[in-house]
Design a protein around this motif. Structure first.
Motif, PDB file in Angstrom:
ATOM      1  N   UNK A  99       0.804  -1.225   0.000  1.00 28.83           N
ATOM      2  CA  UNK A  99       0.000   0.000   0.000  1.00 28.83           C
ATOM      3  C   UNK A  99       0.837   1.276   0.000  1.00 28.83           C
ATOM      4  N   UNK A 100       2.133   1.154  -0.318  1.00 29.21           N
ATOM      5  CA  UNK A 100       3.005   2.319  -0.424  1.00 29.21           C
ATOM      6  C   UNK A 100       3.486   2.441  -1.859  1.00 29.21           C
ATOM      7  N   UNK A 101       3.425   3.649  -2.389  1.00 32.49           N
ATOM      8  CA  UNK A 101       3.811   3.862  -3.785  1.00 32.49           C
ATOM      9  C   UNK A 101       5.320   3.679  -3.957  1.00 32.49           C
ATOM     10  N   UNK A 102       5.698   2.939  -4.989  1.00 35.33           N
ATOM     11  CA  UNK A 102       7.112   2.774  -5.334  1.00 35.33           C
ATOM     12  C   UNK A 102       7.569   4.003  -6.112  1.00 35.33           C
ATOM     13  N   UNK A 103       8.659   4.607  -5.705  1.00 34.80           N
ATOM     14  CA  UNK A 103       9.203   5.780  -6.377  1.00 34.80           C
ATOM     15  C   UNK A 103      10.393   5.375  -7.241  1.00 34.80           C
TER      16      UNK A 103
END
Length: 257
Positions: free
Chosen positions: A211-215
């Motif tokens: 649930x965390x965006x990959x940068x």
């Protein structure tokens, strides 16, 4: 032992296996993420009746993509780089970086230092060893939808500029580096899909893990000498909530010569 995850987008057959080095990951990443679109969305102030044609003729809506109503005229709804990711043709590699520590001051984005230690400036990692945790076709990942364009009723302007880019492998800036990467699970990876403007089909707008965006830290971005301004209206109660009013392309000085 401190560790962290990094993610590589590339054709599945080109994803590095165990024993690969950081330069192998960088090279593979150049084959998977090459272009994108910079997108900015601005709400039209209720007291402003200037048409898009007028804003362009006055030089207020130009290739730079600044708020044509002025920096103090409301918030920017969106200011994002949407990478071009094709889940049908790409694979995803997941790698664990071990002995990660805070980066000393100075240095370049990724550089070789003593004793084969790599310093990865973008995420503040010191890389002493690396192993492959997973490689798979991105089309096999879990899917998830999200809202990208505004849903609040009103009039808006969008500015889009395509760019060629080169990035480092992806990472999760929100996760502390002391968390163990050995808890990796493939089903925590999701491909994000959203409608873009009046598209009839969903567009891939990124990837998330847990649930965390990959940068994807940029190494280079080369914008095209062309951008497109679009005036549109949102009416959530209408049969078609998105209504395009007008769309105009603008060009940089080099394109005019």
């Amino acid at each position: 032992m401190a560790s962290a995850l990094v993610f590589v987008l590339a054709p599945e057959e080109q994803l590095p296996a165990d024993g690969a080095g950081w330069n192998d990951l960088l090279q593979a990443q150049t084959q998977g993420l090459r272009s994108g679109v910079t997108l900015r969305l601005f709400p039209v102030p209720t007291a402003n009746e200037s048409s898009l044609d007028s804003l362009i003729s006055q030089g207020l809506a130009d290739i730079r993509g600044l708020n044509p109503y002025g920096a103090n005229q409301g918030r920017t709804v969106c200011d994002a780089l949407v990478p071009h990711i094709d889940p049908r043709s790409l694979g995803l590699g997941v790698y664990e970086l071990s002995d990660a520590a805070s980066e000393p001051s100075g240095g370049t984005d990724s550089e070789q230092v003593a004793d084969q230690v790599l310093i990865h400036r973008s995420s503040g990692l010191t890389i002493r060893s690396m192993r492959c945790l997973d490689r798979f076709a991105l089309r096999d990942a879990e899917n998830e939808t999200c809202w990208f364009y505004p849903t609040e009723p009103g009039s808006y302007l969008s500015w889009e500029s395509r760019c060629q880019l080169r990035s480092e492998p992806g990472f999760l800036p929100e996760i502390p580096r002391q968390d163990s990467a050995s808890d990796y699970r493939r089903d925590h990876i999701h491909v994000l899909w959203s409608l873009m403007a009046d598209d009839r089909a969903l567009t891939c707008v990124g990837l998330t893990y847990a649930k965390r965006r990959i940068e994807w830290p940029l190494l280079r971005s080369e914008p095209e000498e062309c951008a497109t301004w679009t005036a549109f209206r949102i009416d959530p109660m209408a049969e078609e909530s998105y209504e395009e009013l007008t769309s105009i392309s603008v060009f940089g000085a080099e394109s005019k010569t």
